[in-house]
Design an enzyme around this catalytic site. Sequence first.
Site, mmCIF file in Angstrom:
data_model
loop_
_atom_site.group_PDB
_atom_site.id
_atom_site.type_symbol
_atom_site.label_atom_id
_atom_site.label_comp_id
_atom_site.label_asym_id
_atom_site.label_seq_id
_atom_site.Cartn_x
_atom_site.Cartn_y
_atom_site.Cartn_z
ATOM 1 N N GLY A 689 35.635 -11.277 -14.656
ATOM 2 C CA GLY A 689 36.358 -10.514 -15.670
ATOM 3 C C GLY A 689 35.582 -9.260 -16.015
ATOM 4 O O GLY A 689 34.558 -8.936 -15.403
ATOM 5 N N SER A 690 36.076 -8.530 -17.041
ATOM 6 C CA SER A 690 35.422 -7.285 -17.419
ATOM 7 C C SER A 690 34.021 -7.537 -17.962
ATOM 8 O O SER A 690 33.148 -6.664 -17.909
ATOM 9 C CB SER A 690 36.259 -6.569 -18.479
ATOM 10 O OG SER A 690 36.426 -7.387 -19.616
ATOM 11 N N PHE A 691 33.781 -8.779 -18.476
ATOM 12 C CA PHE A 691 32.462 -9.104 -19.021
ATOM 13 C C PHE A 691 31.429 -9.282 -17.917
ATOM 14 O O PHE A 691 30.241 -9.180 -18.136
ATOM 15 C CB PHE A 691 32.551 -10.395 -19.839
ATOM 16 C CG PHE A 691 33.119 -11.539 -19.045
ATOM 17 C CD1 PHE A 691 32.350 -12.253 -18.148
ATOM 18 C CD2 PHE A 691 34.454 -11.895 -19.189
ATOM 19 C CE1 PHE A 691 32.890 -13.296 -17.420
ATOM 20 C CE2 PHE A 691 34.992 -12.942 -18.460
ATOM 21 C CZ PHE A 691 34.210 -13.642 -17.573
ATOM 22 N N ASP A 814 40.535 -13.691 -29.064
ATOM 23 C CA ASP A 814 41.001 -13.523 -27.679
ATOM 24 C C ASP A 814 41.507 -14.843 -27.121
ATOM 25 O O ASP A 814 41.042 -15.323 -26.082
ATOM 26 C CB ASP A 814 39.858 -12.981 -26.811
ATOM 27 C CG ASP A 814 40.357 -12.416 -25.482
ATOM 28 O OD1 ASP A 814 41.574 -12.140 -25.376
ATOM 29 O OD2 ASP A 814 39.551 -12.244 -24.554
#
Length: 991
Positions: A689-691, A814
């Site tokens: 993911g973006s993390f 989230d």
Amino acid sequence: MLNSISLSCQLAALVWCFSLLLQSHHSFSVPSNETDRLALLAIGSQLEDDPLGVTSSWNNSTNLCQWTGVTCGHRHQRVTKLDLSNRTIGGTLSPYVGNLSFLRYLNLADNNFHGEIPHQIGRLVRLEALVLANNSFSGKIPTNLSRCSNLISFNARRNNLVGEIPAELGYNWLKLENLTIADNHLTGHFPASIGNLSTLERINVLGNGLWGRIPNNLGNLRNLILLNLGENRFSGIVPPSIFNISSLENVFLPTNRFNGSLPLDIGVSLPKLRGFIVAENNFAGSIPDLKNLEWLNLGSNNLGTGEANDLDFLTLLTNCTELTAIGLDDNRFGGVLPHSIANLSSTMTDIVIAGNQISGIIPTGIRNLVNLVELCMDDNKLTGTIPHAIGELKNLQLLYLDSNFLAGGIPTSLGNLTLLTNLALSSNDLQGSIPPSLGNCKNLIELHMADIELTGALPPQILSISTLSLSLDLSYNRLSGTLPLEVGNLKNLVYFNISLNRFSGEIPVTLSACTSLQQLYLQGNSFSGSIPSSLSSLKSIKELDMSSNNLSGQIPEYLENLSFLEYLNLSYNHFEGEVPTKGVFSNKTGISLSGNGKLCGGLDELNLPPCPSRGLKKRTDFLLKVVVPVTVSGVILSLCLVLFLARRRRSAHKSSVSQLMDQQFPMISYAELSKATNDFSSSNMIGQGSFGFVYKGNLGENGMMVAVKVINLKQKGASNGFVAECQALRNIRHRNLIKIITICSSIDFKGVDFQAIVYEYMQNGSLEDWLHQSEDQQEARSLTLIQRLNIIIDVASAIEYIHHHCQPPVVHGDLKPSNVLLDQDLVAHLGDFGLAKFLSSSPLDTAMETPSSSKGIKGTVGYIAPEYGMGGEASMTGDVYSFGILLLEVFTRRRPTDGMFNQGLTLHEFARTALPDKVMEIVDSLLLLEVQASNSRSCGDERLRTEECLVAVVETGVVCSMESPIERMEMRDVVAKLCRARDTFLGRMRI
């Protein structure tokens, strides 16, 4: 000549008369539909909440006959049909509806109309169908409706109507075939005039407050097919004339106050009878001769005499080849259970004869009923053994044989019943050990084997049934040995009773994993040692009884912090030391401590001696609570200052990160993580993911499986999210929250900053993986209805905990399927608190600034609450919105970003417009297959319970995802409603 002139004059006169006739016809032609147009506009002006834009077409630019929901006649273009059903429209119905004088069909069902039914509808003399079901109409049924003399069908079910049924209806509705006014608040007598409506085929007044006797002249309704008078307050005898209506197919009279006996020749006089339910009345006498039935429920009456021949009628029922369900429970039937019960139709799914005086043995021929789902013979006088043949009923889900005189051992064949959810054998003369084969019943939610002289050890296989959730009762037996460590598998169990046995050894620390426990009874055994400190995790416990054992040591102080604990019994053990005074210990009536000679302190009402050396204790407490923390804090601050000076190139917040981590989580080196993940091999990567990336690995010497989330520090705000997640999870503990094992905040082998969080590994991946499987996924997986219910309740429980049981409260920020992780037992764990925020103590519950706070919308598209897009602060109601969308996705298997959702249609609206009657059309097709499979072996009531459950679940998702925050539910109410829905589903087999 005169004759010709006369003829000409006559012809001229005829032409003149004919022209006058034409003019007259033109002058008095049928009016235009302008009256209808004005009436419709008036109706439209009082409508509210029109998300589908029903009335947007109601304008002057188009012919009214093309307006949505409007149908006109071909000849005069007048409105003959108005169908606005299932449009989620609200508002009141305009009295101008009475101006649609050509209207034949009016359907407003499944909307949100309120207010009274306009009496002007009585002007519609051509009206044939009036359908107002599933709204909120209130007031009385207008007497003027009786003027609709051509009415064939009137359906006003599920509204808020009050008052009496107007007697005038029975004098004027002489063409009526369907009268359905069930589920309202009607009172008074049932009008005798209804007996005049010879065309009636259906009467349904279920679920009102009608009272008095049933009119005798209802027996005149010779075309009647359905008679449903259930759940009212009718009394007296049922008129015998009703049982002579040969057209009747279904007679429903449950939950009233009828008495008397039933005619013995019903099977002859009602040859078409297929459904007969008269449960919960006061009928007495013998059972009538019944034929052609599909289901029969006579439960909760006074039927039977207690004599030998009471159940002879069962032999007659063997001719009913379509019979699927029999309910005879809670009556006075006696005599021996006929062996002919095994000769009933193979279509049988439910046999309920509990609560009678039936004797004899259970015939081995019961194996013939291969489709049996429910077998309830509890609370009778049955003898003999439990037939081994019951193990051949592979579809059996509920087996209740408790409170009889059955003897012998528990058949090992019961382990073949892999679909079994409820098993009750308590209070019999059974003996011997518990068969380990019962561990094969992996769907059990309730197991009762109390008071049956069981001996030997408790098989670990029983404690490995992770689905056990309602109750496990093994009390009043002679089971011995230690309580196996496998008890920790019962994470969903609410009620656990092993009292009055011969268990010994220490209470296993693994019991702390049973975090759903509300009642725990261990009394009357020989447990020794102290109460494990790990039991502090039993946050839901309400009743705890450990009396009459050999326990010792001090009473743990954490017991006073268990906020739901109402009853605590520690009497007759060997406890010593000071008794706490808070929580449950502050209520004398809620605790029992007698028989522990070395206790002191506590409430004055307990009359215990004071504890010695209080002054010394206070000084010690001062040292421990004040001096030591201050000293340690000084040392920690000094170390932080040294670290800050030594690493000045790091940002100020990085030092605070290190301080935070050192205080709460054990630190691990980059080298250890690299080794655990095989140098962060791509083959070990399980998420992205973006993390950053998530890897699985084997950590430490014991090779513990873990999940390692490596933070992408190049992503803006990623490090802040790392801190936020650690802050959020450092002081909260809940079985449905992901657990951080360790962290790493260091540099990698290249000298680059490195941050990672190590979690417990979830064997079944994320909820996203189960709902939306990729094409290259090797194994097709699907979730059953009960699994989805359990998962969504797990998630709701986690959110309720962080919202209402944490100080300060936490907002997740989230919620989505990829952040819900499933362990090996499909227990859900909420993860990824990178966007979490702490709430202030203000009434508005707004978010306090955290390291992750920054301007702009945060969250995932489709799950973000609408107010966030307008700059609103993170809040509990924002989480509730995201949860609502998540819930709807779980049960429809449609993402909120699905391509079908456009032009104003959203997942929320998609679900809302299906409520309540079209929910089965929108749920996941895989669930429909499960429901259909259940329907093939279930009676109507079971299907209704399943649908009721799904309606309640979808309704919860819709309310949670309302656009306005003030219309959304609190999570504590969400958990309660979902648990009730699950209870409805799990109890659906009772007829």
